[in-house]
Design a protein around this motif. Structure first.
Motif, PDB file in Angstrom:
ATOM      1  N   ALA A   1      13.592  64.898 -43.743  1.00 29.49           N
ATOM      2  CA  ALA A   1      12.482  65.744 -43.647  1.00 29.49           C
ATOM      3  C   ALA A   1      12.382  66.443 -44.507  1.00 29.49           C
ATOM      4  N   ILE A   2      11.258  67.198 -44.636  1.00 27.30           N
ATOM      5  CA  ILE A   2      11.132  67.613 -46.122  1.00 27.30           C
ATOM      6  C   ILE A   2      10.581  69.558 -45.409  1.00 27.30           C
ATOM      7  N   ARG A   3      10.955  70.477 -46.043  1.00 21.51           N
ATOM      8  CA  ARG A   3       9.853  71.531 -46.174  1.00 21.51           C
ATOM      9  C   ARG A   3       9.794  72.177 -47.041  1.00 21.51           C
ATOM     10  N   LYS A   4       7.797  72.997 -46.918  1.00 23.09           N
ATOM     11  CA  LYS A   4       7.750  74.021 -48.397  1.00 23.09           C
ATOM     12  C   LYS A   4       7.912  75.393 -48.121  1.00 23.09           C
ATOM     13  N   TYR A   5       7.753  76.265 -49.138  1.00 26.19           N
ATOM     14  CA  TYR A   5       7.999  77.072 -48.725  1.00 26.19           C
ATOM     15  C   TYR A   5       6.580  77.918 -49.736  1.00 26.19           C
ATOM     16  N   GLU A   6       6.527  79.180 -49.514  1.00 23.33           N
ATOM     17  CA  GLU A   6       5.266  79.690 -50.003  1.00 23.33           C
ATOM     18  C   GLU A   6       5.218  80.019 -51.118  1.00 23.33           C
ATOM     19  N   ASP A   7       6.795  79.955 -52.077  1.00 27.40           N
ATOM     20  CA  ASP A   7       7.236  80.515 -52.917  1.00 27.40           C
ATOM     21  C   ASP A   7       7.288  79.012 -53.750  1.00 27.40           C
ATOM     22  N   GLY A   8       6.901  78.388 -53.440  1.00 26.23           N
ATOM     23  CA  GLY A   8       6.618  76.660 -54.289  1.00 26.23           C
ATOM     24  C   GLY A   8       8.501  76.070 -54.078  1.00 26.23           C
ATOM     25  N   ALA A   9       9.231  76.795 -53.147  1.00 28.08           N
ATOM     26  CA  ALA A   9      10.507  76.336 -53.211  1.00 28.08           C
ATOM     27  C   ALA A   9       9.802  75.104 -52.127  1.00 28.08           C
ATOM     28  N   VAL A  10      10.797  73.825 -52.335  1.00 31.42           N
ATOM     29  CA  VAL A  10      11.030  72.559 -51.727  1.00 31.42           C
ATOM     30  C   VAL A  10      12.397  72.848 -50.900  1.00 31.42           C
ATOM     31  N   ARG A  11      12.660  72.611 -49.932  1.00 29.89           N
ATOM     32  CA  ARG A  11      13.904  72.041 -49.627  1.00 29.89           C
ATOM     33  C   ARG A  11      13.530  70.493 -48.291  1.00 29.89           C
ATOM     34  N   LEU A  12      14.485  69.785 -49.400  1.00 26.47           N
ATOM     35  CA  LEU A  12      14.710  67.737 -48.326  1.00 26.47           C
ATOM     36  C   LEU A  12      15.720  67.741 -47.737  1.00 26.47           C
ATOM     37  N   ILE A  13      16.117  67.664 -46.231  1.00 25.47           N
ATOM     38  CA  ILE A  13      17.203  67.807 -45.375  1.00 25.47           C
ATOM     39  C   ILE A  13      17.295  65.980 -45.386  1.00 25.47           C
ATOM     40  N   ALA A  14      19.038  66.275 -45.386  1.00 26.97           N
ATOM     41  CA  ALA A  14      19.171  64.715 -45.187  1.00 26.97           C
ATOM     42  C   ALA A  14      20.207  64.850 -44.386  1.00 26.97           C
ATOM     43  N   CYS A  15      20.200  63.953 -43.093  1.00 22.45           N
ATOM     44  CA  CYS A  15      21.483  63.952 -42.145  1.00 22.45           C
ATOM     45  C   CYS A  15      22.594  62.884 -42.258  1.00 22.45           C
ATOM     46  N   CYS A  16      23.395  62.595 -41.816  1.00 21.31           N
ATOM     47  CA  CYS A  16      24.352  61.961 -41.652  1.00 21.31           C
ATOM     48  C   CYS A  16      25.470  61.897 -41.203  1.00 21.31           C
ATOM     49  N   ARG A  17      26.451  60.718 -40.760  1.00 22.01           N
ATOM     50  CA  ARG A  17      27.256  60.997 -39.498  1.00 22.01           C
ATOM     51  C   ARG A  17      29.163  61.809 -40.660  1.00 22.01           C
ATOM     52  N   ARG A  18      29.703  62.762 -40.036  1.00 18.78           N
ATOM     53  CA  ARG A  18      30.895  63.265 -40.326  1.00 18.78           C
ATOM     54  C   ARG A  18      31.580  62.934 -39.158  1.00 18.78           C
ATOM     55  N   ALA A  19      33.049  62.507 -39.999  1.00 22.48           N
ATOM     56  CA  ALA A  19      33.692  62.393 -39.022  1.00 22.48           C
ATOM     57  C   ALA A  19      35.285  63.834 -38.660  1.00 22.48           C
ATOM     58  N   PHE A  20      35.392  63.748 -37.654  1.00 19.85           N
ATOM     59  CA  PHE A  20      36.159  64.923 -37.761  1.00 19.85           C
ATOM     60  C   PHE A  20      37.680  63.939 -36.690  1.00 19.85           C
ATOM     61  N   ARG A  21      38.994  65.215 -36.774  1.00 23.59           N
ATOM     62  CA  ARG A  21      40.095  64.198 -36.427  1.00 23.59           C
ATOM     63  C   ARG A  21      40.588  65.723 -35.720  1.00 23.59           C
ATOM     64  N   THR A  22      40.708  66.223 -33.621  1.00 21.96           N
ATOM     65  CA  THR A  22      41.417  66.893 -33.900  1.00 21.96           C
ATOM     66  C   THR A  22      42.400  66.506 -32.727  1.00 21.96           C
ATOM     67  N   ARG A  23      43.666  67.546 -32.468  1.00 23.81           N
ATOM     68  CA  ARG A  23      45.159  67.616 -32.457  1.00 23.81           C
ATOM     69  C   ARG A  23      44.302  68.804 -30.577  1.00 23.81           C
ATOM     70  N   GLU A  24      45.129  68.414 -29.278  1.00 21.94           N
ATOM     71  CA  GLU A  24      45.285  68.659 -28.855  1.00 21.94           C
ATOM     72  C   GLU A  24      46.785  68.556 -27.935  1.00 21.94           C
ATOM     73  N   ALA A  25      47.078  70.039 -27.845  1.00 22.30           N
ATOM     74  CA  ALA A  25      48.368  69.717 -26.812  1.00 22.30           C
ATOM     75  C   ALA A  25      48.205  68.764 -24.955  1.00 22.30           C
ATOM     76  N   ILE A  26      48.850  67.359 -24.699  1.00 27.46           N
ATOM     77  CA  ILE A  26      48.925  66.858 -23.188  1.00 27.46           C
ATOM     78  C   ILE A  26      49.566  67.874 -22.831  1.00 27.46           C
ATOM     79  N   ASP A  27      49.120  68.167 -21.175  1.00 25.83           N
ATOM     80  CA  ASP A  27      50.267  68.688 -20.579  1.00 25.83           C
ATOM     81  C   ASP A  27      51.148  67.153 -19.410  1.00 25.83           C
ATOM     82  N   VAL A  28      52.129  67.372 -19.590  1.00 27.86           N
ATOM     83  CA  VAL A  28      52.606  65.907 -19.450  1.00 27.86           C
ATOM     84  C   VAL A  28      52.871  66.258 -18.161  1.00 27.86           C
TER      85      VAL A  28
END
Length: 369
Positions: free
Chosen positions: A141-168
């Motif tokens: 995607a692209i966005r254009k601004y009144e002052d001439g600036a341009v924003r190009l948007i890039a999407c991707c996958r990001r990986a994460f890892r979480t640690r949680e306590a397990i109630d035995v």
């Protein structure tokens, strides 16, 4: 109102609302619920103390088509802002203004409008499609601004890892027996989230910004890989045209800003890392965005005792927004080993706490050497 909205039923409009709420919720690590709630409250929209009750309010909401459209448009506005602010790592590259103008006019050549990300934008892709996506950004995607600036948007996958306590105690059968005797059991969960990075070309300033979205925890190595991918794409597109294959090479060094931000009397210094002439390393932090370390007694007296002779290597500083409702911050994080060095370098800053592009622009305006 477009043709689709004119024909849409109340149930369809409500589903639009729920789709946007789900997309906003997916960004809660970088655009917190409190930010959404405060904006909804200001717009006299339904609010709550968390995502589940807020979604339930909209599910049960009885309203006219006009009111549903109002709610949907306000939620869309908030969501679209979340895609370009939130928590981000920023690198700034200085270029010739004429080259910046050329880049702004031609950067859309990087767009891949056939990608799954582009087809779904601005909403995220399905979990199934995200699972199959790559870790490198796809320009969608692209966005254009009144002052001439341009924003190009890039999407991707990001990986994460979480640690949680397990109630035995909550387990049953063989699982509970197998874990008997353990004082604490930790479960590790891997997952993915969609990121929305940006390349912003600013011809007026003669700068290119690479903004890395942080919808989950990232390492310095992650930032480096993502930034290098984007500089390679931009160099590949414009290097030959500008007769410089390494057109974007080194970002602006933000390390000199650390001491200057501390010295400037505006805002709030929330944290400071510094190495004193008495050979100690100090990591000082305050609680709350509107707390200023420079006015804290222990810090003041310590600095007075050494006559301010210290080398700052990291800082977190915030400023109130014009309406006084938020205090966005910037973090410039160097390493203590660089303190007092000949030419220490920090190539990116972290900006968070922004509700919209006005907040973000205010913080960026402070990053002037």
């Amino acid at each position: 109102m477009n043709a689709r909205d004119q024909k849409a039923t109340e149930q369809e409009l409500k589903q639009d609302i729920l789709d946007v709420l789900a997309a906003l919720r997916a960004r809660q690590e970088c655009y917190p619920f409190s930010m959404v709630r405060n904006q909804l409250k200001a717009a006299k929209m339904p609010t709550s103390n968390g995502w589940p009750p807020l979604i339930e309010k909209f599910v049960e909401m009885v309203a006219s088509r006009e009111r549903l459209l109002e709610c949907r448009e306000e939620l869309r506005r908030i969501y679209l802002q979340s895609l370009v602010v939130g928590t981000r790592a920023i690198s700034i590259f200085e270029v010739d203004k004429r080259e910046a103008n050329v880049a702004a006019a031609n950067i859309d050549a990087l767009l891949d409008v056939t990608s799954d990300f582009a087809q779904a934008f601005p909403l995220p892709v399905s979990d199934e499609k995200l699972r199959k996506a790559g870790f490198n950004g796809v320009f969608c995607a692209i966005r254009k601004y009144e002052d001439g600036a341009v924003r190009l948007i890039a999407c991707c996958r990001r990986a994460f890892r979480t640690r949680e306590a397990i109630d035995v105690a909550g387990l049953d059968g063989d699982a509970k027996n197998a874990l008997e005797g353990f004082d604490e059991v930790i479960g590790v969960k891997n997952g993915w989230v969609q990121a929305f990075d940006s390349i912003v070309v600013r011809p007026v300033e003669g700068t290119i910004e690479i903004q890395i979205d942080i919808p989950c925890r990232l390492t310095r190595e992650d930032f480096g890989k993502a930034r290098n991918f984007y500089t390679d794409r931009l160099n590949g597109l414009f290097g030959e045209r500008f007769r410089n294959e390494k057109w974007l090479m080194l970002p602006r060094n933000l390390y000199p800003l650390i001491s200057k931000l501390y010295a400037r009397n505006d805002g709030y210094v929330n944290s400071l890392g510094h190495a004193t002439t008495t050979k100690s390393i100090k990591e000082e932090r305050m609680r709350g965005r509107q707390s200023d370390l420079r006015k804290e007694t222990f810090h003041e007296e310590g600095m007075a005792a050494i006559n301010g002779a210290t080398d700052e290597y990291s800082i977190r500083k915030g400023w109130d927004t014009a309406d006084g409702q938020r205090t966005p911050t910037v973090l410039i994080s160097g390493h203590f080993g660089a303190a007092g060095g000949a030419n220490p370098q920090v190539g990116y800053a972290f900006i968070d706490g922004c509700a919209d592009e006005d907040d973000f622009a205010m913080v960026m305006s402070k990053l002037v050497l």
